[in-house]
Design a protein around this motif. Structure first.
Motif, PDB file in Angstrom:
ATOM      1  N   ILE A   1      38.693  45.381  54.524  1.00 26.88           N
ATOM      2  CA  ILE A   1      37.938  46.017  55.816  1.00 26.88           C
ATOM      3  C   ILE A   1      36.833  45.057  56.198  1.00 26.88           C
ATOM      4  O   ILE A   1      36.065  44.483  55.137  1.00 26.88           O
ATOM      5  CB  ILE A   1      37.462  47.529  55.613  1.00 26.88           C
ATOM      6  N   VAL A   2      36.563  44.998  57.433  1.00 24.53           N
ATOM      7  CA  VAL A   2      35.254  44.239  58.101  1.00 24.53           C
ATOM      8  C   VAL A   2      34.595  45.499  58.975  1.00 24.53           C
ATOM      9  O   VAL A   2      35.297  45.921  59.869  1.00 24.53           O
ATOM     10  CB  VAL A   2      35.944  43.211  58.787  1.00 24.53           C
ATOM     11  N   VAL A   3      33.443  45.670  58.683  1.00 26.48           N
ATOM     12  CA  VAL A   3      32.791  46.755  59.459  1.00 26.48           C
ATOM     13  C   VAL A   3      32.330  46.105  60.624  1.00 26.48           C
ATOM     14  O   VAL A   3      31.684  45.236  60.861  1.00 26.48           O
ATOM     15  CB  VAL A   3      31.361  47.215  58.599  1.00 26.48           C
ATOM     16  N   THR A   4      32.887  46.659  61.842  1.00 31.07           N
ATOM     17  CA  THR A   4      32.471  46.084  63.177  1.00 31.07           C
ATOM     18  C   THR A   4      31.464  47.007  63.718  1.00 31.07           C
ATOM     19  O   THR A   4      30.701  46.546  64.951  1.00 31.07           O
ATOM     20  CB  THR A   4      33.599  45.947  63.920  1.00 31.07           C
ATOM     21  N   GLN A   5      31.053  48.310  63.506  1.00 29.21           N
ATOM     22  CA  GLN A   5      30.074  49.233  63.961  1.00 29.21           C
ATOM     23  C   GLN A   5      29.696  50.083  63.033  1.00 29.21           C
ATOM     24  O   GLN A   5      30.592  50.938  62.469  1.00 29.21           O
ATOM     25  CB  GLN A   5      30.604  49.833  65.361  1.00 29.21           C
ATOM     26  N   GLY A   6      28.356  50.344  62.923  1.00 26.58           N
ATOM     27  CA  GLY A   6      27.851  51.261  62.041  1.00 26.58           C
ATOM     28  C   GLY A   6      28.033  51.074  60.605  1.00 26.58           C
ATOM     29  O   GLY A   6      27.933  49.753  60.272  1.00 26.58           O
ATOM     30  N   VAL A   7      27.855  52.013  59.573  1.00 23.30           N
ATOM     31  CA  VAL A   7      27.858  51.761  58.363  1.00 23.30           C
ATOM     32  C   VAL A   7      29.066  52.258  57.694  1.00 23.30           C
ATOM     33  O   VAL A   7      29.281  53.641  57.965  1.00 23.30           O
ATOM     34  CB  VAL A   7      26.464  52.254  57.786  1.00 23.30           C
ATOM     35  N   ALA A   8      29.969  51.689  56.955  1.00 22.89           N
ATOM     36  CA  ALA A   8      31.022  52.253  56.177  1.00 22.89           C
ATOM     37  C   ALA A   8      30.740  52.708  54.693  1.00 22.89           C
ATOM     38  O   ALA A   8      29.869  52.151  54.291  1.00 22.89           O
ATOM     39  CB  ALA A   8      32.145  51.193  56.195  1.00 22.89           C
ATOM     40  N   LEU A   9      31.051  53.746  54.204  1.00 26.17           N
ATOM     41  CA  LEU A   9      31.021  54.362  53.075  1.00 26.17           C
ATOM     42  C   LEU A   9      32.448  54.092  52.323  1.00 26.17           C
ATOM     43  O   LEU A   9      33.524  54.501  52.967  1.00 26.17           O
ATOM     44  CB  LEU A   9      30.597  55.838  52.816  1.00 26.17           C
TER      45      LEU A   9
ATOM     46  N   TRP B   1      36.706  44.189  50.169  1.00 21.40           N
ATOM     47  CA  TRP B   1      38.147  44.133  49.350  1.00 21.40           C
ATOM     48  C   TRP B   1      38.285  45.284  48.494  1.00 21.40           C
ATOM     49  O   TRP B   1      37.778  45.486  47.470  1.00 21.40           O
ATOM     50  CB  TRP B   1      38.233  42.863  48.641  1.00 21.40           C
ATOM     51  N   CYS B   2      39.515  45.799  48.709  1.00 26.27           N
ATOM     52  CA  CYS B   2      40.188  47.222  47.855  1.00 26.27           C
ATOM     53  C   CYS B   2      41.419  46.563  47.143  1.00 26.27           C
ATOM     54  O   CYS B   2      42.520  46.369  47.837  1.00 26.27           O
ATOM     55  CB  CYS B   2      40.234  48.223  48.539  1.00 26.27           C
ATOM     56  N   PRO B   3      41.389  46.426  45.724  1.00 25.07           N
ATOM     57  CA  PRO B   3      42.666  45.652  45.338  1.00 25.07           C
ATOM     58  C   PRO B   3      43.838  46.641  45.154  1.00 25.07           C
ATOM     59  O   PRO B   3      43.675  47.893  45.544  1.00 25.07           O
ATOM     60  CB  PRO B   3      42.212  45.407  43.742  1.00 25.07           C
ATOM     61  N   PRO B   4      44.858  46.215  45.230  1.00 20.91           N
ATOM     62  CA  PRO B   4      46.039  46.998  45.005  1.00 20.91           C
ATOM     63  C   PRO B   4      46.018  48.111  43.814  1.00 20.91           C
ATOM     64  O   PRO B   4      45.331  47.825  42.878  1.00 20.91           O
ATOM     65  CB  PRO B   4      47.349  46.136  44.570  1.00 20.91           C
ATOM     66  N   GLY B   5      46.392  49.115  44.261  1.00 18.55           N
ATOM     67  CA  GLY B   5      46.257  50.528  43.273  1.00 18.55           C
ATOM     68  C   GLY B   5      44.865  51.238  42.980  1.00 18.55           C
ATOM     69  O   GLY B   5      44.967  51.949  42.166  1.00 18.55           O
ATOM     70  N   VAL B   6      43.798  50.614  43.524  1.00 20.14           N
ATOM     71  CA  VAL B   6      42.425  51.335  43.280  1.00 20.14           C
ATOM     72  C   VAL B   6      42.458  52.378  44.372  1.00 20.14           C
ATOM     73  O   VAL B   6      42.379  52.285  45.592  1.00 20.14           O
ATOM     74  CB  VAL B   6      41.450  50.389  43.736  1.00 20.14           C
ATOM     75  N   GLU B   7      42.340  53.786  43.724  1.00 17.26           N
ATOM     76  CA  GLU B   7      42.170  54.770  44.523  1.00 17.26           C
ATOM     77  C   GLU B   7      40.839  55.113  45.024  1.00 17.26           C
ATOM     78  O   GLU B   7      39.930  54.857  44.120  1.00 17.26           O
ATOM     79  CB  GLU B   7      42.638  56.167  43.585  1.00 17.26           C
ATOM     80  N   HIS B   8      40.768  55.325  46.432  1.00 20.26           N
ATOM     81  CA  HIS B   8      39.514  55.218  47.092  1.00 20.26           C
ATOM     82  C   HIS B   8      39.564  56.058  48.438  1.00 20.26           C
ATOM     83  O   HIS B   8      40.726  56.418  48.497  1.00 20.26           O
ATOM     84  CB  HIS B   8      39.270  53.780  47.211  1.00 20.26           C
ATOM     85  N   TRP B   9      38.315  55.911  49.037  1.00 22.17           N
ATOM     86  CA  TRP B   9      38.347  56.543  50.270  1.00 22.17           C
ATOM     87  C   TRP B   9      37.551  55.936  50.983  1.00 22.17           C
ATOM     88  O   TRP B   9      36.490  55.238  50.588  1.00 22.17           O
ATOM     89  CB  TRP B   9      38.001  58.123  50.343  1.00 22.17           C
TER      90      TRP B   9
ATOM     91  N   GLN C   1      36.335  47.235  43.796  1.00 22.71           N
ATOM     92  CA  GLN C   1      36.254  46.930  44.955  1.00 22.71           C
ATOM     93  C   GLN C   1      35.111  45.987  44.980  1.00 22.71           C
ATOM     94  O   GLN C   1      34.297  46.094  44.262  1.00 22.71           O
ATOM     95  CB  GLN C   1      35.915  48.152  45.945  1.00 22.71           C
ATOM     96  N   VAL C   2      35.592  44.980  45.908  1.00 25.21           N
ATOM     97  CA  VAL C   2      34.332  43.978  46.179  1.00 25.21           C
ATOM     98  C   VAL C   2      33.831  43.940  47.558  1.00 25.21           C
ATOM     99  O   VAL C   2      34.541  43.841  48.298  1.00 25.21           O
ATOM    100  CB  VAL C   2      35.194  42.560  45.822  1.00 25.21           C
ATOM    101  N   LEU C   3      32.496  43.758  47.536  1.00 32.18           N
ATOM    102  CA  LEU C   3      31.865  43.790  48.576  1.00 32.18           C
ATOM    103  C   LEU C   3      31.243  42.257  49.037  1.00 32.18           C
ATOM    104  O   LEU C   3      30.709  41.720  48.076  1.00 32.18           O
ATOM    105  CB  LEU C   3      30.588  44.751  48.528  1.00 32.18           C
ATOM    106  N   TYR C   4      31.637  41.925  50.135  1.00 28.43           N
ATOM    107  CA  TYR C   4      31.121  40.692  50.702  1.00 28.43           C
ATOM    108  C   TYR C   4      30.157  40.594  51.737  1.00 28.43           C
ATOM    109  O   TYR C   4      30.473  40.831  52.836  1.00 28.43           O
ATOM    110  CB  TYR C   4      32.263  39.900  51.381  1.00 28.43           C
TER     111      TYR C   4
ATOM    112  N   ALA D   1      45.909  38.574  48.483  1.00 29.60           N
ATOM    113  CA  ALA D   1      45.837  38.590  49.604  1.00 29.60           C
ATOM    114  C   ALA D   1      45.606  36.985  49.943  1.00 29.60           C
ATOM    115  O   ALA D   1      44.410  36.530  49.923  1.00 29.60           O
ATOM    116  CB  ALA D   1      44.674  39.090  50.234  1.00 29.60           C
ATOM    117  N   HIS D   2      46.655  36.364  50.200  1.00 33.16           N
ATOM    118  CA  HIS D   2      46.529  34.886  50.470  1.00 33.16           C
ATOM    119  C   HIS D   2      46.087  34.498  51.897  1.00 33.16           C
ATOM    120  O   HIS D   2      46.705  33.660  52.704  1.00 33.16           O
ATOM    121  CB  HIS D   2      48.018  34.217  50.436  1.00 33.16           C
ATOM    122  N   TYR D   3      45.168  34.969  52.386  1.00 33.69           N
ATOM    123  CA  TYR D   3      44.307  34.762  53.612  1.00 33.69           C
ATOM    124  C   TYR D   3      42.768  35.022  53.466  1.00 33.69           C
ATOM    125  O   TYR D   3      42.378  35.677  52.523  1.00 33.69           O
ATOM    126  CB  TYR D   3      45.064  35.636  54.722  1.00 33.69           C
ATOM    127  N   SER D   4      42.098  34.152  54.384  1.00 30.84           N
ATOM    128  CA  SER D   4      40.905  34.398  54.295  1.00 30.84           C
ATOM    129  C   SER D   4      40.348  34.952  55.891  1.00 30.84           C
ATOM    130  O   SER D   4      41.314  34.875  56.778  1.00 30.84           O
ATOM    131  CB  SER D   4      39.914  33.175  54.302  1.00 30.84           C
TER     132      SER D   4
END
Lengths: 165, 165
Positions: A93-101, A119-127, B33-36, B67-70
């Motif tokens: 995800i790329v935050v384009t407006q505001g702040v993401a939790l 980056w949220c890796p495969p299989g990691v449960e999240h919201w 998760q990884v924050l950039y 994820a084979h992309y930047s």
């Protein structure tokens, strides 16, 4: 024949060659660029079974044979968030407006500001969602594996959203 | 206890929980998760051998094993454009500000407005840039194949940029 006339003929010939070789954007030809225009029909309301609060999804582009991910903007009104879910092939995800939790089952909540990526890796449960007092938009790049890009779970409670055990 | 005091305590508690659970972005664990974070050191000037005019690249996130992309933002000042190039694993662009132009060897020039996306398939030689009179930013999602995501070629001439044969 005048030089001007010769140039005109050559220009017309060139143009006709270019046009004859043109291919529409929706052609199956894999050797041409494809434009996906922004359009009202790309927008949809986040389904109540998958989101809490008001959420809008604006689809940007679909996955294809080469690039196994789709793109979309997702906009959350203040306090809105997704249900718990996981992505079989991960998601940026790329935050384009505001702040993401973004919270995970271990109780961590990431806070990503405008311009940050997550980056949220495969299989990691999240919201993920907005903060309680401001709207948030993020651009999501979601991997597809075996035709699936998300597995939905239960809603995020108010306590989980607030980071309480 | 007043309602205000309760809100203040809950807010402090929430903040401390979030901070205590923060994980550095470079953690090797693939299940988190990884924050950039956006940062000044992620920005670089477009190299003169690959661009005409003033261009800034803001790296967002790198490719990874899944994820084979930047991802990156690329901002072009008016009239600025890339050199001719191709992507071995293709590229999506999402226009986030202004209007993007993208030309291919067949003479076509796509015009993509803010919110539009463009897919450039692997191996298709092309360029992209701003219009002559306005800056443009696009978010690029660039596939990586065998460690390469771009093959650079020669600069785009003024005539090519203007769509002239």
């Amino acid at each position: 024949m005048s030089r001007q006339a010769l140039v005109a003929i050559l220009t017309a010939l060139f143009t006709s060659v270019v046009q004859a070789n043109s291919t529409p954007a929706d052609a199956p030809d894999k050797a041409v660029q494809v434009l996906y225009p922004a359009a009202p029909q790309n927008a949809q309301k986040g389904a109540p079974e998958h989101f809490t609060g008001e959420v809008r999804v604006d689809r940007l582009f679909p996955a294809n044979d080469t690039a196994h991910y789709s793109g979309a903007y997702v906009t959350f009104q203040p306090g809105a968030r997704s249900a718990w879910h996981m992505h079989p092939a991960g998601q940026h995800i790329v935050v384009t407006q505001g702040v993401a939790l973004s919270g995970t089952r271990d109780g961590k909540i990431f806070r990503a500001e405008t311009g940050d990526s997550l980056w949220c890796p495969p299989g990691v449960e999240h919201w993920h969602g907005a903060t309680p007092d401001a709207a948030m938009t993020h651009l999501v790049i979601t991997g597809v594996r075996d035709g699936r890009n998300v597995v939905w779970q239960e809603h995020v409670t108010d306590a989980q959203y607030r980071g309480q055990p």
